[in-house]
Write a protein that holds these residues in place. Structure first.
Motif, short mmCIF file in Angstrom:
data_model
loop_
_atom_site.label_atom_id
_atom_site.label_comp_id
_atom_site.label_asym_id
_atom_site.label_seq_id
_atom_site.Cartn_x
_atom_site.Cartn_y
_atom_site.Cartn_z
N ILE A 1 6.45 1.77 8.15
CA ILE A 1 7.29 0.67 8.66
C ILE A 1 7.66 0.92 10.11
O ILE A 1 7.56 0.02 10.97
CB ILE A 1 8.54 0.52 7.77
N ARG B 1 11.92 -3.20 3.72
CA ARG B 1 10.61 -3.85 3.65
C ARG B 1 10.74 -5.36 3.74
O ARG B 1 9.97 -6.04 4.40
CB ARG B 1 9.91 -3.46 2.36
N GLU C 1 9.14 -7.75 6.64
CA GLU C 1 8.31 -8.92 6.35
C GLU C 1 8.90 -10.18 7.00
O GLU C 1 8.16 -11.04 7.50
CB GLU C 1 8.18 -9.11 4.84
#
Length: 528
Positions: free
Chosen positions: A227, A428, A432
């Motif tokens: 990430i 996460r 996104e």
């Protein structure tokens, strides 16, 4: 041989051998360039809009300035070529002095005896003067066609400037919206990146304290590292977009310049541009600078053929002038003289067929290049229209995907607050959400880039005939007005002028053929 050696030594001693630039000389030039690189520019006092960026590019972009100077040089060459049409008016003045008399005697042919005493008819010191008018008819004809060629080369330089300005507007439009996307997304990337970095640091501590199983801890860290890597890569890519825009605008790369963002991204209008494809083809064939350049090149080739034919004729020279000689032995020290002469290098007739064939081949090449440009332009119009249609569809899908992702992210944050999801899942989800928003912004930038490509393929000029001024504000206002009409699909109608059999090129102005609406006149509108 000795004379040649002496001459060689003299030339070598005169400093004719070039010397490489020294470090000091290079540094001096670089310092001077840095001093003038960003001078004489209006300061940026507020966030830049798209049209202000375009105006600054037209006004300050160095590549565009180079093309404007090339156009000015070509026009100067065309002006100088017209002076070659004038006859020659030669003025000579001189002084001659001898160390002795220019004396001579005569001898009888039959007897071999001297018939006259040694005598002279010329002063040792004389003053001479001539003013002679000469006109070579062959040179006049060749100069006429050469002037036509130079005039057409000036027109080619203007079309080249138009081509660069069109490409510049496309590049600025593309870079601006990507930079706006970068500016908007950067604010959202940084908090998520900071949160992911903190989570990564905590995961390392947890692994060292063995609060989790080794495999689970490593998988957790790997997810966080991935990430962080993606976010940092995105951040660097956004900075590159801003640097590209600053380079196009000729602004210092180390000074951040804020860009004006639309208040509501959902209200950013997409271009209509619902013109029939036949109308687009007609506009492109009439206005594209590449096709006009090839047409002018065909004129140059035709003139070259006529020059080759003209050189087959003998040269006829007419001269008339007045003369003066201070020689005291002359009965008339002032007199006028008129004469005519015809001459021809007969050996040139041997090379005439090859010269004519070469000129014909040049014309055939120019015709082939023009036809190739014709086909390439039609292809580009169709391709850019399809690209714009595809970019619009991709933007609609990206917008819908972003809306869904933002809603999912909101639910994820609510679940984390209720301790129904882990922090990793929330990070996460945030990543996104940032990525889909970035994709949405980039999709809109792609629509703008495709729009700019379509404008370039049509060959329409970004500025109207007349603007209120050449400052950035006035140029931006004019660019915005024209772009608004284009966005609505409103383009001027082409006007067809009566055909003329006359040729042009000497003055660099068209006299016949198809004329375009005055709004598309390709005179230099950004010379300010």
């Amino acid at each position: 041989m000795a004379l040649a050696v002496a001459a060689g030594g003299l030339l070598s001693g005169c400093g004719l051998k070039p010397k490489p630039l020294s470090l000091q000389e290079r540094q001096t030039v670089l310092t001077e360039d840095q001093a003038v690189l960003f001078t004489q520019q209006e300061p940026v006092t507020q966030p830049l809009t798209l049209y202000e960026a375009m105006a600054r590019a037209l006004k300050y972009n160095l590549d565009h300035r180079v093309k404007m100077m090339e156009k000015a040089v070509a026009e100067g060459g065309a002006t100088l070529a017209r002076f070659d049409l004038l006859p020659q008016l030669m003025a000579d003045a001189g002084y001659r002095d001898r160390t002795n008399f220019n004396a001579s005697s005569s001898k009888a042919i039959e007897t071999g005896e001297q018939s006259l005493v040694t005598s002279t008819s010329q002063d040792r010191t004389r003053y001479l003067g001539d003013l002679v008018f000469r006109w070579n008819i062959l040179d006049f004809g060749v100069s006429y066609f050469r002037a036509q060629q130079e005039g057409n080369r000036a027109l080619i330089a203007e079309e080249n400037r138009r081509k660069i300005s069109h490409k510049l507007m496309q590049d600025v439009r593309n870079a601006y919206w990507r930079a706006v996307s970068a500016q908007r997304t950067e604010r959202e990337i940084l908090p998520v990146l900071e949160e992911a970095s903190e989570a990564l640091a905590l995961s390392r501590e947890a692994e060292q304290e063995k609060l989790q199983s080794p495999l689970e801890a490593l998988q957790y860290r790997r997810a966080l590292v991935e990430i962080v890597r993606r976010l940092e890569t995105l951040l660097e890519q956004q900075k590159m977009a801003k640097a590209e825009l600053m380079g196009l605008l000729n602004l210092p790369l180390n000074r951040p310049v804020p860009l004006a963002e639309p208040e509501n991204p959902d209200q950013m209008a997409l271009p209509a541009l619902d013109l029939p494809i036949t109308r687009m083809e007609e506009l492109a064939l009439q206005l594209r600078p590449e096709l006009r350049q090839e047409m002018y090149q065909t004129r140059i080739s035709v003139a070259e053929t006529r020059k080759a034919l003209l050189r087959l004729l003998p040269g006829v020279e007419v001269n008339f002038g007045g003369h003066y000689d201070s020689n005291s032995y002359l009965l008339n020290q002032n007199w006028a003289e008129i004469g005519a002469q015809i001459s021809k290098n007969v050996m040139e007739l041997l090379s005439a067929p090859a010269a004519i064939e070469n000129a014909d081949n040049q014309k055939a090449l120019a015709d082939s290049r023009r036809l190739a440009a014709h086909m390439a332009i039609l292809t580009q119009v169709h391709l850019t229209q399809e690209q714009l249609s595809l970019a619009k569809k991709q933007y609609e899908w990206s917008r819908e995907l972003d809306d869904l992702t933002q809603k999912i992210n909101q639910h994820t944050e609510n679940s984390v607050m209720n301790e129904a999801m882990s922090p990793l899942q929330r990070i996460r989800s945030s990543v996104e959400a940032v990525l889909t928003k970035l994709q949405r912004n980039q999709a809109f930038a792609d629509v703008q880039a495709a729009t700019g490509q379509l404008y370039v393929s049509l060959g329409i000029d970004p500025l109207p005939d007349a603007v209120d001024g050449h400052d950035v504000k006035s140029l931006a206002k004019a660019l915005k007005a024209v772009d608004f009409e284009w966005m609505q699909g409103h383009f001027p109608q082409l006007q067809t002028a009566p055909r003329s059999t006359g040729e042009n090129g000497i003055n660099g102005k068209e006299k016949g053929g198809d004329a375009i609406s005055s709004r598309f006149d390709h005179s230099d509108r950004t010379s300010g």
